[in-house]
Design a protein around this motif. Structure first.
Motif, short mmCIF file in Angstrom:
data_model
loop_
_atom_site.label_atom_id
_atom_site.label_comp_id
_atom_site.label_asym_id
_atom_site.label_seq_id
_atom_site.Cartn_x
_atom_site.Cartn_y
_atom_site.Cartn_z
N MET A 1 -10.74 18.34 30.91
CA MET A 1 -10.16 17.01 30.75
C MET A 1 -9.15 17.03 29.61
N LYS A 2 -7.98 16.52 29.87
CA LYS A 2 -6.95 16.39 28.84
C LYS A 2 -7.14 15.06 28.13
N ARG A 3 -7.55 15.16 26.86
CA ARG A 3 -7.83 13.96 26.08
C ARG A 3 -6.90 13.93 24.87
N ALA A 4 -6.30 12.76 24.65
CA ALA A 4 -5.40 12.58 23.50
C ALA A 4 -5.90 11.45 22.64
N VAL A 5 -5.64 11.57 21.35
CA VAL A 5 -5.93 10.51 20.39
C VAL A 5 -4.60 9.92 19.94
N PHE A 6 -4.48 8.61 20.03
CA PHE A 6 -3.31 7.89 19.55
C PHE A 6 -3.76 7.14 18.30
N PRO A 7 -3.53 7.73 17.11
CA PRO A 7 -4.05 7.14 15.88
C PRO A 7 -3.07 6.15 15.25
N ASP A 19 4.16 0.55 24.74
CA ASP A 19 5.13 1.38 25.46
C ASP A 19 4.71 2.85 25.45
N ILE A 20 4.35 3.34 24.29
CA ILE A 20 3.97 4.76 24.17
C ILE A 20 2.71 5.03 24.98
N VAL A 21 1.71 4.19 24.85
CA VAL A 21 0.44 4.41 25.58
C VAL A 21 0.66 4.38 27.08
N LYS A 22 1.36 3.38 27.57
CA LYS A 22 1.57 3.26 29.02
C LYS A 22 2.35 4.46 29.57
N ARG A 23 3.33 4.93 28.83
CA ARG A 23 4.11 6.07 29.29
C ARG A 23 3.33 7.37 29.19
N ALA A 24 2.33 7.41 28.32
CA ALA A 24 1.51 8.62 28.16
C ALA A 24 0.37 8.70 29.17
N LEU A 25 0.02 7.60 29.80
CA LEU A 25 -1.10 7.60 30.74
C LEU A 25 -1.03 8.70 31.80
N PRO A 26 0.13 8.96 32.41
CA PRO A 26 0.17 10.03 33.42
C PRO A 26 -0.01 11.44 32.84
N LEU A 27 0.12 11.59 31.54
CA LEU A 27 0.05 12.90 30.91
C LEU A 27 -1.38 13.33 30.57
N PHE A 28 -2.28 12.38 30.43
CA PHE A 28 -3.63 12.67 29.96
C PHE A 28 -4.67 12.02 30.87
N ASP A 29 -5.85 12.63 30.90
CA ASP A 29 -6.96 12.04 31.64
C ASP A 29 -7.57 10.87 30.88
N GLU A 61 -7.15 -0.74 32.02
CA GLU A 61 -6.92 0.72 32.01
C GLU A 61 -8.23 1.45 31.70
N LYS A 62 -8.84 2.01 32.72
CA LYS A 62 -10.14 2.68 32.55
C LYS A 62 -10.04 3.99 31.79
N SER A 63 -8.86 4.58 31.72
CA SER A 63 -8.71 5.86 31.03
C SER A 63 -8.40 5.69 29.53
N ILE A 64 -8.44 4.45 29.06
CA ILE A 64 -8.20 4.19 27.63
C ILE A 64 -9.49 3.74 26.98
N LYS A 65 -9.80 4.40 25.87
CA LYS A 65 -10.94 4.03 25.04
C LYS A 65 -10.38 3.60 23.68
N VAL A 66 -11.10 2.73 23.00
CA VAL A 66 -10.69 2.29 21.67
C VAL A 66 -11.84 2.58 20.71
N LYS A 67 -11.52 3.31 19.63
CA LYS A 67 -12.53 3.66 18.64
C LYS A 67 -11.95 3.50 17.26
N THR A 68 -12.83 3.47 16.26
CA THR A 68 -12.40 3.43 14.88
C THR A 68 -12.86 4.71 14.19
N LEU A 86 -1.31 11.98 20.08
CA LEU A 86 -0.14 11.31 20.65
C LEU A 86 0.53 10.49 19.55
N ARG A 87 1.84 10.66 19.43
CA ARG A 87 2.60 9.89 18.44
C ARG A 87 3.90 9.39 19.06
N GLY A 88 4.31 8.21 18.65
CA GLY A 88 5.58 7.66 19.10
C GLY A 88 6.62 7.83 18.01
N LEU A 89 7.84 8.08 18.44
CA LEU A 89 8.95 8.23 17.51
C LEU A 89 10.01 7.19 17.82
#
Length: 153
Positions: A1-7, A19-29, A61-68, A86-89
């Motif tokens: 499983m390809k898992r990314a953290v967007f901190p 914008d960054i999260v939605k565009r990254a959805l196809p890249l990660f499980d 979005e079932k493939s998005i989790k939110v944690k602290t 995952l980072r946005g520029l």
């Protein structure tokens, strides 16, 4: 499983983040939106509010989790078995800042950082600007998701 953290602190989450999260959805499980907690930082919104804003925004979005988390992002990634950060520029200033962090994270843990460049329509948005607009009772509806606007602040 390809898992990314967007901190981030997501104080508050902006349409640039969305914008960054939605565009990254196809890249990660799975994408974990990770709200970093820094006891020395003064936030406009509580941790609970920020968590709720993000959960509401991505409820479908079932493939998005939110944690602290506290501490180093790279260590959190290891704990969550995430292979990517995952980072946005928005601009070259962001890149110059993020590059050193990405290289350090890779040296420490081998975790790769994936950068997505913001789309032009949201590249001007930052949480700092949004907080200033909100503190001064300005209209931030074009800057943040609806969940933030409908809050009490």
């Amino acid at each position: 499983m390809k898992r990314a953290v967007f901190p981030g602190s997501f104080d508050p989450i902006t349409l640039g983040h969305v914008d960054i999260v939605k565009r990254a959805l196809p890249l990660f499980d799975e994408i974990i939106i990770a709200i970093g907690v820094n006891a020395d930082k003064k936030y406009l919104f509580s941790l609970e509010e920020r968590l709720q804003f993000i959960e509401t925004t991505f409820a479908s979005e079932k493939s998005i989790k939110v944690k602290t988390y506290t501490g180093l992002t790279a260590v959190f990634c290891e704990t969550e078995k995430a292979q990517f950060i995952l980072r946005g520029l928005r601009n070259t200033t962001d890149f110059n800042y993020e590059q050193a962090i990405a290289q350090t994270n890779f040296e420490m843990t081998g975790i790769e950082t994936v950068f997505l460049v913001s789309t032009p329509g949201v590249s001007n948005i930052s949480s700092t600007i949004v907080r200033d607009v909100l503190r001064n009772k300005g209209n931030a509806s074009s800057l943040v998701p609806k969940a933030v606007i409908t809050s009490k602040k």
